[in-house]
Structures are given as structure tokens and as C-alpha cells.
Design a protein around this motif. Structure first.
Motif, PDB file in Angstrom:
ATOM      1  N   LEU A  11     -83.000  74.804 -56.422  1.00 28.29           N
ATOM      2  CA  LEU A  11     -83.075  74.084 -55.151  1.00 28.29           C
ATOM      3  C   LEU A  11     -84.523  73.764 -54.798  1.00 28.29           C
ATOM      4  O   LEU A  11     -85.373  74.660 -54.707  1.00 28.29           O
ATOM      5  CB  LEU A  11     -82.443  74.924 -54.041  1.00 28.29           C
ATOM      6  N   LYS A  60     -80.472  68.073 -46.436  1.00 29.92           N
ATOM      7  CA  LYS A  60     -80.155  67.955 -47.862  1.00 29.92           C
ATOM      8  C   LYS A  60     -81.354  68.331 -48.705  1.00 29.92           C
ATOM      9  O   LYS A  60     -82.507  68.071 -48.335  1.00 29.92           O
ATOM     10  CB  LYS A  60     -79.707  66.531 -48.196  1.00 29.92           C
ATOM     11  N   SER A  61     -81.074  68.935 -49.840  1.00 33.70           N
ATOM     12  CA  SER A  61     -82.138  69.255 -50.787  1.00 33.70           C
ATOM     13  C   SER A  61     -82.556  67.979 -51.519  1.00 33.70           C
ATOM     14  O   SER A  61     -81.833  66.974 -51.501  1.00 33.70           O
ATOM     15  CB  SER A  61     -81.650  70.291 -51.801  1.00 33.70           C
ATOM     16  N   ASP A  72     -69.395  72.014 -53.932  1.00 28.01           N
ATOM     17  CA  ASP A  72     -70.748  71.521 -54.178  1.00 28.01           C
ATOM     18  C   ASP A  72     -71.110  70.553 -53.060  1.00 28.01           C
ATOM     19  O   ASP A  72     -70.591  69.440 -52.989  1.00 28.01           O
ATOM     20  CB  ASP A  72     -70.818  70.821 -55.540  1.00 28.01           C
ATOM     21  N   SER A  74     -74.170  69.404 -52.433  1.00 23.66           N
ATOM     22  CA  SER A  74     -75.457  68.762 -52.704  1.00 23.66           C
ATOM     23  C   SER A  74     -75.445  67.277 -52.404  1.00 23.66           C
ATOM     24  O   SER A  74     -76.429  66.733 -51.874  1.00 23.66           O
ATOM     25  CB  SER A  74     -75.865  68.991 -54.165  1.00 23.66           C
TER      26      SER A  74
END
Length: 228
Positions: A11, A60-61, A72, A74
Motif C-alpha cells: 500500500l 484511496k491508495s 478488494d 482498492s
């Protein structure tokens, strides 16, 4: 606790400051077993809240895998993230964010009603949650009529109304006096155990962190598991 409620791989999170790119989170890798309580400590500005916001779908990453409760998150679209936040995550912040024109009971039941619970069912569940936190006699009081500790306990009850698999608490005692701080922390950990909910607490308070089963330190963008 064999399954993981949280699984994070590589991350990374950057912020732009003028012409400079700041890397706040540097390739974090960690897991939290289902049913576990975890504390993340670190200096102010180190990225603790950013990490919690990413886990909660509020941010958000830039890269990496973020898997929460088998999902998930992401690259989820905003519509799905909203559903995720509403039904899978409970939030407790440093400031309670209670609606001032609603009673304690109404503040707790409202997220359940919005998420699709019948009004009567949401009310009954809110009443039980407040009772579990020893707030039955304060349920019809407005936030202005409650002490700081009571308001934060109402916020804990509110975080549980939709049976989330994970509670994310960002400095939940940071705005309280030492006595109220420990009372709220104990209730938060006790509630997680009572309702079989995983808990991640971001805190600068050693005593609050010390009650968790897992301990992490975030420094210079790197997260390391630490001893109690």
C-alpha cells in the motif's frame, strides 16, 4: 480468528505539496485476523488517519491491494464504496459528529434506517445498543445535554447499528479527559468483543493502545508490528 478481516499488500499513498511529492505510506504490508483488536500508534502527521481512511473507503491508495472482509476495495467505484462504508464499516472519530437536533436514540438508529432497516427494527436495535453501553436513561437526551464521554459512547453505539465486520476508530478518546478517555476505550474494546466485531484504533494514547491484541507503529511511512 484464522481468517483475515484486513489484508494489505504494498500500500502506497502520495500527496502533492506544491512541486514536491510526499510519500505518506510506503509499501505497507500487514494483516489483521477476523475478530482481533489492533492499535496503530505514531506521531501526529505520520499518516495514521490516512491509513484508516483508506481502510474505510474514505480515501484511496495510489497503489497496492486493500482487502477488507474479503472485498478488494482498492478500485471500487464510488457507488460500491458508499455501500461498503454503510454496511461493512463502523466509524468512530475523535469528534462525535452527532446531529444536534436529534436525540441519542435517533442519532444511533438513523444510519440503520438509511441502510434499509425498518424504522421500528432500527429503533429497537438502537435501544439495545444504548442499553449495552449503559445509556438507556440518556437515550432521549440531545447531544448538548450529554457529557463528552456520553456523546462518544453514543457514537460507539451508532457505529454498531449496521452490524459491521470492522470498527475503525480514529483517536476516539483524543477529545476527552483522562477518566472519560479510559472509560470510552474500555467500552469500545468491550463492545467489539461482545458483538464479535474486529477493531482498529488509531491513537496516540499508550493506555488506549495497550488494550489491543495487536500493536503497530507507523513512522516515516513504514508500518511495523510492535510489542504491547
Amino acid at each position: 480468528m484464522s481468517d483475515c478481516i484486513i489484508k494489505v499488500e504494498n500500500l502506497t499513498k502520495h500527496f502533492q505539496s506544491g512541486s514536491e511529492t510526499l510519500t505518506i505510506l510506503k509499501g505497507l504490508n500487514f494483516t489483521v485476523p477476523s475478530g482481533a483488536t489492533a492499535a496503530v500508534r505514531g506521531q501526529s502527521g505520520c499518516g495514521k488517519s490516512t491509513l484508516l481512511n483508506i481502510l474505510g473507503g474514505l480515501d484511496k491508495s495510489d497503489s497496492g491491494l486493500v482487502n477488507v472482509a474479503g472485498l478488494d476495495i482498492s478500485n471500487l467505484p464510488e457507488k460500491d464504496l458508499t455501500e461498503y462504508r454503510r454496511k461493512k464499516i463502523g466509524f468512530v472519530f475523535q469528534f462525535h459528529y452527532l446531529l444536534r437536533d436529534f436525540t441519542a436514540l435517533e442519532n444511533v438508529m438513523l444510519p440503520g434506517y438509511i441502510a434499509g432497516q425498518k424504522k421500528k427494527a432500527a429503533m429497537e436495535k438502537a435501544e439495545k445498543l444504548l442499553a449495552d453501553l449503559d445509556l438507556s436513561d440518556r437515550s432521549h437526551h440531545y447531544p448538548s445535554q450529554l457529557s463528552g464521554g456520553e456523546r462518544q459512547r453514543v457514537a460507539v453505539a451508532r457505529s454498531m447499528i449496521n452490524d459491521p465486520g470492522l470498527i475503525l476508530a480514529d483517536e476516539p478518546t483524543g477529545n476527552l479527559d483522562p477518566h472519560s478517555s479510559m472509560a470510552v476505550a474500555e467500552l469500545l474494546y468491550q463492545a467489539a468483543e461482545t458483538w464479535s466485531t474486529s477493531l482498529v484504533v488509531v491513537t496516540h494514547d499508550e493506555k488506549v493502545a495497550g488494550q489491543a491484541q495487536l500493536h503497530f507503529e507507523l513512522a516515516e511511512g513504514v508500518l511495523k508490528e510492535a510489542g504491547a
